[in-house]
Design a protein around this motif. Structure first.
Motif, PDB file in Angstrom:
ATOM      1  N   PRO A 128       0.834  -1.215   0.000  1.00 38.32           N
ATOM      2  CA  PRO A 128       0.000   0.000   0.000  1.00 38.32           C
ATOM      3  C   PRO A 128       0.863   1.258   0.000  1.00 38.32           C
ATOM      4  O   PRO A 128       1.821   1.361   0.759  1.00 38.32           O
ATOM      5  N   SER A 129       0.559   2.185  -0.883  1.00 38.93           N
ATOM      6  CA  SER A 129       1.271   3.460  -0.997  1.00 38.93           C
ATOM      7  C   SER A 129       2.792   3.269  -1.096  1.00 38.93           C
ATOM      8  O   SER A 129       3.550   3.738  -0.238  1.00 38.93           O
ATOM      9  N   PRO A 130       3.269   2.559  -2.108  1.00 36.84           N
ATOM     10  CA  PRO A 130       4.720   2.386  -2.253  1.00 36.84           C
ATOM     11  C   PRO A 130       5.392   3.725  -2.521  1.00 36.84           C
ATOM     12  O   PRO A 130       4.773   4.644  -3.059  1.00 36.84           O
ATOM     13  N   PRO A 131       6.646   3.868  -2.132  1.00 42.55           N
ATOM     14  CA  PRO A 131       7.346   5.137  -2.377  1.00 42.55           C
ATOM     15  C   PRO A 131       7.516   5.391  -3.863  1.00 42.55           C
ATOM     16  O   PRO A 131       7.544   4.454  -4.663  1.00 42.55           O
ATOM     17  N   PRO A 132       7.620   6.658  -4.265  1.00 46.56           N
ATOM     18  CA  PRO A 132       7.802   6.979  -5.692  1.00 46.56           C
ATOM     19  C   PRO A 132       9.074   6.347  -6.254  1.00 46.56           C
ATOM     20  O   PRO A 132      10.044   6.116  -5.519  1.00 46.56           O
ATOM     21  N   LEU A 133       9.065   6.093  -7.539  1.00 44.72           N
ATOM     22  CA  LEU A 133      10.209   5.459  -8.187  1.00 44.72           C
ATOM     23  C   LEU A 133      11.491   6.269  -7.986  1.00 44.72           C
ATOM     24  O   LEU A 133      12.584   5.701  -7.876  1.00 44.72           O
ATOM     25  N   GLU A 134      11.358   7.607  -7.943  1.00 48.08           N
ATOM     26  CA  GLU A 134      12.542   8.462  -7.776  1.00 48.08           C
ATOM     27  C   GLU A 134      13.311   8.152  -6.486  1.00 48.08           C
ATOM     28  O   GLU A 134      14.517   8.351  -6.410  1.00 48.08           O
ATOM     29  N   TYR A 135      12.608   7.653  -5.470  1.00 46.63           N
ATOM     30  CA  TYR A 135      13.263   7.359  -4.196  1.00 46.63           C
ATOM     31  C   TYR A 135      14.317   6.264  -4.332  1.00 46.63           C
ATOM     32  O   TYR A 135      15.224   6.152  -3.505  1.00 46.63           O
ATOM     33  N   SER A 136      14.196   5.430  -5.363  1.00 43.81           N
ATOM     34  CA  SER A 136      15.170   4.358  -5.536  1.00 43.81           C
ATOM     35  C   SER A 136      16.579   4.905  -5.705  1.00 43.81           C
ATOM     36  O   SER A 136      17.564   4.245  -5.334  1.00 43.81           O
ATOM     37  N   TRP A 137      16.691   6.112  -6.247  1.00 47.88           N
ATOM     38  CA  TRP A 137      18.012   6.706  -6.428  1.00 47.88           C
ATOM     39  C   TRP A 137      18.684   7.010  -5.095  1.00 47.88           C
ATOM     40  O   TRP A 137      19.917   6.989  -4.997  1.00 47.88           O
ATOM     41  N   TYR A 138      17.893   7.283  -4.076  1.00 49.88           N
ATOM     42  CA  TYR A 138      18.488   7.496  -2.754  1.00 49.88           C
ATOM     43  C   TYR A 138      19.103   6.195  -2.251  1.00 49.88           C
ATOM     44  O   TYR A 138      20.183   6.200  -1.651  1.00 49.88           O
ATOM     45  N   GLY A 139      18.408   5.087  -2.507  1.00 50.79           N
ATOM     46  CA  GLY A 139      18.966   3.797  -2.113  1.00 50.79           C
ATOM     47  C   GLY A 139      20.242   3.474  -2.855  1.00 50.79           C
ATOM     48  O   GLY A 139      21.225   3.017  -2.255  1.00 50.79           O
ATOM     49  N   VAL A 140      20.251   3.731  -4.155  1.00 51.20           N
ATOM     50  CA  VAL A 140      21.428   3.412  -4.968  1.00 51.20           C
ATOM     51  C   VAL A 140      22.617   4.290  -4.593  1.00 51.20           C
ATOM     52  O   VAL A 140      23.716   3.786  -4.291  1.00 51.20           O
ATOM     53  N   ILE A 141      22.417   5.595  -4.597  1.00 47.17           N
ATOM     54  CA  ILE A 141      23.531   6.524  -4.375  1.00 47.17           C
ATOM     55  C   ILE A 141      23.869   6.646  -2.890  1.00 47.17           C
ATOM     56  O   ILE A 141      25.040   6.538  -2.493  1.00 47.17           O
ATOM     57  N   GLY A 142      22.843   6.882  -2.074  1.00 46.47           N
ATOM     58  CA  GLY A 142      23.093   7.073  -0.645  1.00 46.47           C
ATOM     59  C   GLY A 142      23.662   5.836   0.013  1.00 46.47           C
ATOM     60  O   GLY A 142      24.637   5.912   0.780  1.00 46.47           O
ATOM     61  N   GLY A 143      23.063   4.681  -0.268  1.00 45.12           N
ATOM     62  CA  GLY A 143      23.555   3.441   0.332  1.00 45.12           C
ATOM     63  C   GLY A 143      24.986   3.149  -0.069  1.00 45.12           C
ATOM     64  O   GLY A 143      25.829   2.770   0.764  1.00 45.12           O
ATOM     65  N   THR A 144      25.295   3.325  -1.354  1.00 46.26           N
ATOM     66  CA  THR A 144      26.653   3.095  -1.836  1.00 46.26           C
ATOM     67  C   THR A 144      27.642   4.042  -1.177  1.00 46.26           C
ATOM     68  O   THR A 144      28.740   3.639  -0.765  1.00 46.26           O
ATOM     69  N   LEU A 145      27.265   5.309  -1.062  1.00 47.99           N
ATOM     70  CA  LEU A 145      28.143   6.306  -0.459  1.00 47.99           C
ATOM     71  C   LEU A 145      28.487   5.944   0.976  1.00 47.99           C
ATOM     72  O   LEU A 145      29.657   6.017   1.394  1.00 47.99           O
ATOM     73  N   ILE A 146      27.494   5.549   1.743  1.00 49.43           N
ATOM     74  CA  ILE A 146      27.738   5.215   3.146  1.00 49.43           C
ATOM     75  C   ILE A 146      28.648   3.999   3.270  1.00 49.43           C
ATOM     76  O   ILE A 146      29.581   3.978   4.082  1.00 49.43           O
ATOM     77  N   VAL A 147      28.407   2.981   2.461  1.00 47.95           N
ATOM     78  CA  VAL A 147      29.246   1.775   2.523  1.00 47.95           C
ATOM     79  C   VAL A 147      30.689   2.106   2.122  1.00 47.95           C
ATOM     80  O   VAL A 147      31.639   1.672   2.782  1.00 47.95           O
ATOM     81  N   VAL A 148      30.866   2.883   1.064  1.00 48.98           N
ATOM     82  CA  VAL A 148      32.209   3.252   0.627  1.00 48.98           C
ATOM     83  C   VAL A 148      32.945   4.037   1.704  1.00 48.98           C
ATOM     84  O   VAL A 148      34.163   3.848   1.918  1.00 48.98           O
ATOM     85  N   ARG A 149      32.235   4.899   2.416  1.00 51.19           N
ATOM     86  CA  ARG A 149      32.860   5.674   3.494  1.00 51.19           C
ATOM     87  C   ARG A 149      33.287   4.784   4.669  1.00 51.19           C
ATOM     88  O   ARG A 149      34.069   5.206   5.522  1.00 51.19           O
ATOM     89  N   HIS A 150      32.785   3.557   4.707  1.00 49.94           N
ATOM     90  CA  HIS A 150      33.187   2.603   5.749  1.00 49.94           C
ATOM     91  C   HIS A 150      34.272   1.651   5.268  1.00 49.94           C
ATOM     92  O   HIS A 150      34.510   0.619   5.900  1.00 49.94           O
ATOM     93  N   TRP A 151      34.936   1.980   4.172  1.00 49.28           N
ATOM     94  CA  TRP A 151      35.890   1.038   3.593  1.00 49.28           C
ATOM     95  C   TRP A 151      37.011   0.678   4.563  1.00 49.28           C
ATOM     96  O   TRP A 151      37.443  -0.481   4.635  1.00 49.28           O
ATOM     97  N   ASP A 152      37.515   1.652   5.329  1.00 48.81           N
ATOM     98  CA  ASP A 152      38.568   1.340   6.297  1.00 48.81           C
ATOM     99  C   ASP A 152      38.035   0.442   7.410  1.00 48.81           C
ATOM    100  O   ASP A 152      38.763  -0.435   7.912  1.00 48.81           O
ATOM    101  N   ASN A 153      36.763   0.640   7.797  1.00 48.44           N
ATOM    102  CA  ASN A 153      36.156  -0.256   8.786  1.00 48.44           C
ATOM    103  C   ASN A 153      36.054  -1.677   8.248  1.00 48.44           C
ATOM    104  O   ASN A 153      36.279  -2.645   8.984  1.00 48.44           O
ATOM    105  N   ILE A 154      35.691  -1.797   6.978  1.00 47.18           N
ATOM    106  CA  ILE A 154      35.571  -3.120   6.368  1.00 47.18           C
ATOM    107  C   ILE A 154      36.909  -3.849   6.420  1.00 47.18           C
ATOM    108  O   ILE A 154      36.974  -5.039   6.761  1.00 47.18           O
TER     109      ILE A 154
END
Length: 214
Positions: free
Chosen positions: A167-193
């Protein structure tokens, strides 16, 4: 286009406010960037300045993402602008103009943005992140997995929500936040990894020496 030109710079400046640095100065009279991970986020504030300061910084950094999305939603009512504002906050937090671009990893600000864009994806990220931190005592592991799986949940909901009868799925544009934002956060943790793989990563509760003679 005007809405992006107005809100994205403002969201970047909001993200650039270094709450962790301010808390370290006020509470422990230290520059948190000189200790531990060298970042200005909640985890390093916890190690240098204590639990209360860390909790306040966590809420304030999350509030950056929440506020940016709410302002975009209220003024412009555009999913694309909301995503751009949330991402601008992340870039501001990670590379803040006010302190020579030495910021954090974006976990808390990204978490706040995710919660307001998609409460379901945000809840998934919260349960995964807090659960892993409780089980392993590694904040970095919880942050990495929360960002990854929370972002994946957002992408799935935005792209396939209708087919999944959500019910009421988020707009398709929100997927870009998952792609870019999620990747950015993981990359910033590279030294932790790397440290997690090497077995040298600090666990939550381990403090650092902030003595001036250190």
């Amino acid at each position: 286009m005007t809405d992006y030109l107005i809100l994205v710079p403002l969201a970047y400046l909001l993200g650039s406010v270094p709450f962790g640095l301010v808390a370290g100065r006020l509470v422990a009279n230290v520059d948190v960037r000189d200790y531990g991970s060298g970042k200005i986020g909640m985890t390093n504030v916890l190690r240098t300045s204590g639990k209360t300061a860390a909790a306040v910084v966590l809420l304030l950094d999350m509030g950056k993402g929440v506020l940016a999305v709410l302002i975009a939603r209220w003024i412009f009512d555009s999913p694309g602008v909301e995503v751009a504002a949330a991402l601008a906050v992340l870039f501001g937090h990670n590379w803040p103009v006010f302190i020579k671009f030495r910021g954090g990893r974006g976990t808390a600000s990204g978490w706040g943005g995710l919660l307001i864009l998609s409460p379901i994806a945000g809840l998934i990220a919260t349960l995964i992140g807090l659960g892993l931190v409780a089980l392993t005592r590694y904040v970095s592991l919880g942050s990495i997995m929360a960002a990854s799986l929370g972002s994946l949940a957002l992408i799935i909901l935005a792209v396939f929500g209708t087919q999944l009868a959500v019910p009421s799925p988020p707009p398709l544009e929100y997927s870009w936040y998952g792609v870019i934002g999620g990747t950015l956060i993981v990359v910033r943790h590279w030294d932790n990894i790397r440290r997690l793989l090497d077995g040298t990563e600090r666990k939550i509760g381990q403090s650092v020496d902030t003595d001036s003679s250190h």
